[in-house]
Structures are given as C-alpha cells and as structure tokens.
Design an enzyme around this catalytic site. Structure first.
Site, PDB file in Angstrom:
ATOM      1  N   CYS A 114       0.807  -1.225   0.000  1.00  0.00           N
ATOM      2  CA  CYS A 114       0.000   0.000   0.000  1.00  0.00           C
ATOM      3  C   CYS A 114       0.839   1.275   0.000  1.00  0.00           C
ATOM      4  O   CYS A 114       0.345   2.342  -0.363  1.00  0.00           O
ATOM      5  CB  CYS A 114      -0.952   0.014   1.190  1.00  0.00           C
ATOM      6  SG  CYS A 114      -2.152  -1.317   1.137  1.00  0.00           S
ATOM      7  N   HIS A 250      -3.176   7.786   1.987  1.00  0.00           N
ATOM      8  CA  HIS A 250      -3.586   6.442   1.575  1.00  0.00           C
ATOM      9  C   HIS A 250      -5.010   6.198   2.075  1.00  0.00           C
ATOM     10  O   HIS A 250      -5.354   6.566   3.199  1.00  0.00           O
ATOM     11  CB  HIS A 250      -2.621   5.416   2.176  1.00  0.00           C
ATOM     12  CG  HIS A 250      -3.034   4.002   1.930  1.00  0.00           C
ATOM     13  ND1 HIS A 250      -3.436   3.550   0.690  1.00  0.00           N
ATOM     14  CD2 HIS A 250      -3.120   2.926   2.768  1.00  0.00           C
ATOM     15  CE1 HIS A 250      -3.740   2.272   0.779  1.00  0.00           C
ATOM     16  NE2 HIS A 250      -3.565   1.870   2.029  1.00  0.00           N
ATOM     17  N   ASN A 280      -9.905   0.431  -0.413  1.00  0.00           N
ATOM     18  CA  ASN A 280      -8.435   0.449  -0.370  1.00  0.00           C
ATOM     19  C   ASN A 280      -7.898  -0.183  -1.657  1.00  0.00           C
ATOM     20  O   ASN A 280      -8.027  -1.388  -1.854  1.00  0.00           O
ATOM     21  CB  ASN A 280      -7.964  -0.324   0.863  1.00  0.00           C
ATOM     22  CG  ASN A 280      -6.458  -0.325   1.037  1.00  0.00           C
ATOM     23  OD1 ASN A 280      -5.718   0.069   0.133  1.00  0.00           O
ATOM     24  ND2 ASN A 280      -5.989  -0.769   2.185  1.00  0.00           N
TER      25      ASN A 280
HETATM   26  O1  UT7 Z   1      -3.652  -0.559   3.483  1.00  0.00           O
HETATM   27  C1  UT7 Z   1      -2.821  -1.292   4.333  1.00  0.00           C
HETATM   28  C2  UT7 Z   1      -3.105  -0.970   5.699  1.00  0.00           C
HETATM   29  N1  UT7 Z   1      -4.351  -1.569   6.136  1.00  0.00           N
HETATM   30  C3  UT7 Z   1      -5.076  -0.911   6.985  1.00  0.00           C
HETATM   31  O2  UT7 Z   1      -4.764   0.202   7.286  1.00  0.00           O
HETATM   32  C4  UT7 Z   1      -6.232  -1.606   7.645  1.00  0.00           C
HETATM   33  C5  UT7 Z   1      -6.174  -1.315   9.114  1.00  0.00           C
HETATM   34  N2  UT7 Z   1      -7.229  -1.910   9.889  1.00  0.00           N
HETATM   35  C6  UT7 Z   1      -8.510  -1.495   9.820  1.00  0.00           C
HETATM   36  O3  UT7 Z   1      -8.841  -0.652   9.028  1.00  0.00           O
HETATM   37  C7  UT7 Z   1      -9.493  -2.069  10.822  1.00  0.00           C
HETATM   38  O4  UT7 Z   1      -8.795  -2.745  11.839  1.00  0.00           O
HETATM   39  C8  UT7 Z   1     -10.523  -3.007  10.170  1.00  0.00           C
HETATM   40  C9  UT7 Z   1     -11.500  -2.213   9.328  1.00  0.00           C
HETATM   41  C10 UT7 Z   1      -9.830  -4.071   9.350  1.00  0.00           C
HETATM   42  C11 UT7 Z   1     -11.350  -3.713  11.280  1.00  0.00           C
HETATM   43  O5  UT7 Z   1     -11.955  -2.759  12.130  1.00  0.00           O
HETATM   44  P1  UT7 Z   1     -11.820  -2.910  13.706  1.00  0.00           P
HETATM   45  O6  UT7 Z   1     -12.601  -1.814  14.310  1.00  0.00           O
HETATM   46  O7  UT7 Z   1     -10.353  -2.979  14.031  1.00  0.00           O
HETATM   47  O8  UT7 Z   1     -12.558  -4.271  13.959  1.00  0.00           O
HETATM   48  P2  UT7 Z   1     -11.992  -5.623  14.602  1.00  0.00           P
HETATM   49  O9  UT7 Z   1     -11.036  -6.290  13.685  1.00  0.00           O
HETATM   50  O10 UT7 Z   1     -11.551  -5.320  15.987  1.00  0.00           O
HETATM   51  O11 UT7 Z   1     -13.304  -6.491  14.643  1.00  0.00           O
HETATM   52  C12 UT7 Z   1     -14.427  -6.122  15.456  1.00  0.00           C
HETATM   53  C13 UT7 Z   1     -15.515  -7.159  15.280  1.00  0.00           C
HETATM   54  C14 UT7 Z   1     -15.020  -8.600  15.418  1.00  0.00           C
HETATM   55  O12 UT7 Z   1     -16.004  -9.341  16.097  1.00  0.00           O
HETATM   56  P3  UT7 Z   1     -15.851  -9.682  17.657  1.00  0.00           P
HETATM   57  O13 UT7 Z   1     -14.569 -10.438  17.763  1.00  0.00           O
HETATM   58  O14 UT7 Z   1     -15.805  -8.348  18.328  1.00  0.00           O
HETATM   59  O15 UT7 Z   1     -17.084 -10.473  17.932  1.00  0.00           O
HETATM   60  C15 UT7 Z   1     -14.923  -9.074  13.988  1.00  0.00           C
HETATM   61  O16 UT7 Z   1     -15.088 -10.469  13.869  1.00  0.00           O
HETATM   62  O17 UT7 Z   1     -16.079  -7.055  13.954  1.00  0.00           O
HETATM   63  C16 UT7 Z   1     -16.070  -8.356  13.344  1.00  0.00           C
HETATM   64  N3  UT7 Z   1     -15.925  -8.186  11.908  1.00  0.00           N
HETATM   65  C17 UT7 Z   1     -16.951  -7.971  11.071  1.00  0.00           C
HETATM   66  N4  UT7 Z   1     -18.276  -7.879  11.273  1.00  0.00           N
HETATM   67  C18 UT7 Z   1     -19.062  -7.658  10.212  1.00  0.00           C
HETATM   68  C19 UT7 Z   1     -14.769  -8.180  11.187  1.00  0.00           C
HETATM   69  N5  UT7 Z   1     -15.046  -7.969   9.886  1.00  0.00           N
HETATM   70  C20 UT7 Z   1     -16.375  -7.853   9.784  1.00  0.00           C
HETATM   71  C21 UT7 Z   1     -17.264  -7.622   8.709  1.00  0.00           C
HETATM   72  N6  UT7 Z   1     -18.589  -7.534   8.967  1.00  0.00           N
HETATM   73  N7  UT7 Z   1     -16.823  -7.462   7.440  1.00  0.00           N
END
Ligand code: UT7
Length: 323
Positions: A114, A250, A280
């Site tokens: 990225c 980004h 992204n």
């Molecule tokens: O470009 C390269 C760099 N990449 C990035 O910058 C990405 C960086 N990370 C992020 O943008 C975020 O961490 C994400 C968008 C990937 C995830 O958001 P988050 O607020 O960090 O969520 P999380 O991973 O902590 O997940 C929260 C909950 C989880 O459920 P539990 O464990 O709390 O029950 C996940 O299983 O959301 C769940 N979850 C979803 N729910 C519905 C994860 N993906 C999904 C989904 N739909 N697509």
C-alpha cells in the site's frame, strides 16, 4: 540551482464494475452498516475477468501523459508500484512500456504494497535528481480482487481495484516555495511481516495465495507510523502543518485518515478522501485520490500537497509536493 522533479500531469482509471456493500453482504456475513461505520467504505471497483493490472495502468498512464502533453516516446523511466503484477515476471512496468510506445529508457516495478506509490515516487525523484532520467511515469496499479479470500469477511470488504499515474519532469528549483517534489521519506520494518501478508508466492507455495491481515494491529501501527513520517516530512522542510494545502492520504480506512488529520490539526475540508467510493486500492490509492482532487479543481497550481501511505512489510512513507 538544484534539479527538482516537477509534476506535469496525472491520470487514473477505475474498472467499470462497482460492487456495493449490499452485494457483499449477500455473500459473506457482513452488513453495509458495519463496513461503513468501521471503514467509511460504501463501494469498490472490481476489474473484469481478463482485465489485468497492466490494462488499468495503461489507461491511467495515457491519461497522465495526455494532461502532461507528452507521448510514450518522451518518457525515459517507468516506475510502477504493484503487489498484484500480471505475472511473476516480466515486470508489469515493461508491459506498460510496450503498450505506450516507449522503446528506450528503463521500466521496472517496485513492491511496497500500500505504500508502493510513495516508494515509486521517491525512486523516480531520485533518478531525476541524479540526472539519470528526464521524464518519468510513476504508476500505482492493483487488482487486489485477485488475491482476496472472498470467504473472509475481515478482509474481502476492504479492498478494490484501480490505477493512478503521474508524469514527473526534471526542472530546477530550491526551497519549499518552488514547484515540484520537496522531499520523500521512506521507512520499513520487516519484523511486522506476519501482520499483513499474502500466504502464497512463487518461491514459497508456487501459488498466488490470499491476503491475510491482523486488522486491529495494522490499524494501531498505521496511526503511529503515519503521524511520525508526516512530522518528519514537515520538519525536513522547515514547515508547519498549516502550510499544507491538501493532505492526500492512503485510503485504507476513514478512521485512520481522520486520525492523521486530527494530529495535524487539519481542517477535514483540506483532506482528500475517496475511500468511500474506491475502498483500499493499495498502491493505486494515493494517485487515484490525487487525480480526483486535480480533476475537480480543488488542487491548483502552486498548492502544497502532503502524500502519505502505510502498508504490508511494514512499509510507510510520505512526500511533500508543490503542485
Ligand atoms: O492498506 C494497508 C493498511 N491496512 C489498513 O490500514 C487496515 C487497518 N485496519 C482497519 O482498518 C481495521 O482494523 C478493520 C477495518 C480491518 C477492522 O476494524 P476494527 O474496528 O479494528 O474491527 P476488529 O477487527 O476489531 O473487529 C471487530 C468485530 C469482530 O467481532 P468480535 O470479535 O468483536 O465479535 C470481527 O469479527 O467485527 C467483526 N468483523 C466484522 N463484522 C461484520 C470483522 N469484519 C467484519 C465484517 N462484517 N466485514
């Protein structure tokens, strides 16, 4: 007077097919609400079957060259950033080189996921400043849809396909008021490779593999690393954040973008955001966003832009560019 790389034009291309969050929610256990609230993404563009990274790149390159008023024969360097090349080899850059009618000079790919566009920009800028080329095409192009695990809701909703390009030309200039690239700042830290990687490759599995990410960890590092590199870029040029006309970040997550803007105490109206409509697009995201703001007239001649990105590796970087 020192040699400086100035931007002569930019261009971009997005595949026609748009996939909405609702369409994804019909395939994996997710919702439009979750995706929008956690990322700001509403839709993404996905390449058609048979449409390759080089196809997207050629469209973007042609548009950038048109704006710059140059042709393939006028270009003597292509640096193309991609993590999703057409083939293991030759480079996607050489495919673009042939397609735009450029037979001399050099063309190669760089791989910083990225952050790829910032790494490619820095590479081309250094070639120009060293006097090794006069006019460079810097391209970020990706078909991330091909390396997504479409059953993994934690990653498949986040990415899209696209390409963006910029034409750089050797000129002369000094100081922050002169047009062109003021500086570039690159970093990487290979200790974090397990946090964002593809579980395949020619040497390891002889398969293409799928993207794997520990999203929450990447998020935390992104906020810290981007804040640091942005301050490094400002300090290197003796500038304060209020000198920046446009932040072109980004486009991974609206919350990361807003966090970076808050740290700089920047009005959100000065931040170019396309994550809602492009998602992204990895190495393509910064030039795609740049192109949107140039085409709609927000970015004007003489404006100071701060470009930044963070990606797998980890890799991260920033550049100050006077348009
Ligand atoms: O470009 C390269 C760099 N990449 C990035 O910058 C990405 C960086 N990370 C992020 O943008 C975020 O961490 C994400 C968008 C990937 C995830 O958001 P988050 O607020 O960090 O969520 P999380 O991973 O902590 O997940 C929260 C909950 C989880 O459920 P539990 O464990 O709390 O029950 C996940 O299983 O959301 C769940 N979850 C979803 N729910 C519905 C994860 N993906 C999904 C989904 N739909 N697509």
């Amino acid at each position: 007077m020192a040699i400086r790389s100035i931007a002569r034009g930019c261009g971009a291309y997005l595949p026609e097919r748009i996939v909405t969050n609702a369409e994804l929610a019909a395939k994996v256990d997710t919702t439009d609400e979750w995706i929008q609230a956690r990322t700001g993404i509403k839709q993404r563009h996905i390449a058609a079957d048979g449409q390759l990274t080089s196809d997207l790149a050629v469209h973007a390159a042609n548009r950038a060259m048109e704006m710059a008023g140059v042709e393939g024969k006028d270009i003597d360097l292509i640096v193309l950033a991609t993590a999703t090349p057409d083939h293991t080899f030759p480079s996607t850059a050489t495919t673009v080189q042939a397609a735009i009618g450029m037979s001399g000079g050099a063309a190669f790919d760089v791989q910083a996921v990225c952050s790829g566009f910032i790494f490619a920009l820095a590479t081309a800028d250094n070639f120009i400043k060293a006097g090794q080329c006069k006019r460079a095409l810097v391209i970020g192009a990706e078909t991330f849809s091909r390396i997504l695990d479409w059953e993994d809701r934690t990653t498949c909703v986040l990415f899209g396909d696209g390409a963006g390009a910029i034409v750089l030309e050797a000129s002369e200039g000094e100081g922050p008021d002169a047009q062109g690239i003021l500086s570039t700042h690159l970093h990487s830290d290979g200790r974090f490779k397990e946090m964002l990687y593809v579980d395949g490759g020619p040497s390891s599995t002889q398969t293409v593999g799928h993207l794997r990410m520990q999203g929450r960890e990447v998020f935390k590092h992104a906020v810290t690393n981007l804040s640091n590199v942005v301050l490094e870029a400002l300090e290197a040029n003796g500038l304060e954040a209020d000198a920046i006309d446009w932040l072109v970040p980004h486009q991974a997550n609206q919350r990361i973008i807003s966090g970076a803007a808050r740290k700089l105490k920047m009005d959100t109206a000065k931040v170019v955001t396309t994550v809602s409509s492009h998602a992204n697009t990895s190495a393509a995201s910064v030039p795609l966003a740049l192109n949107v703001a140039v085409q709609d007239g927000r970015i004007k001649f003489g404006d100071l832009l701060l470009l930044e990105a963070m990606g797998g590796g980890f890799t991260w970087g920033a550049s100050l560019l006077r348009w």
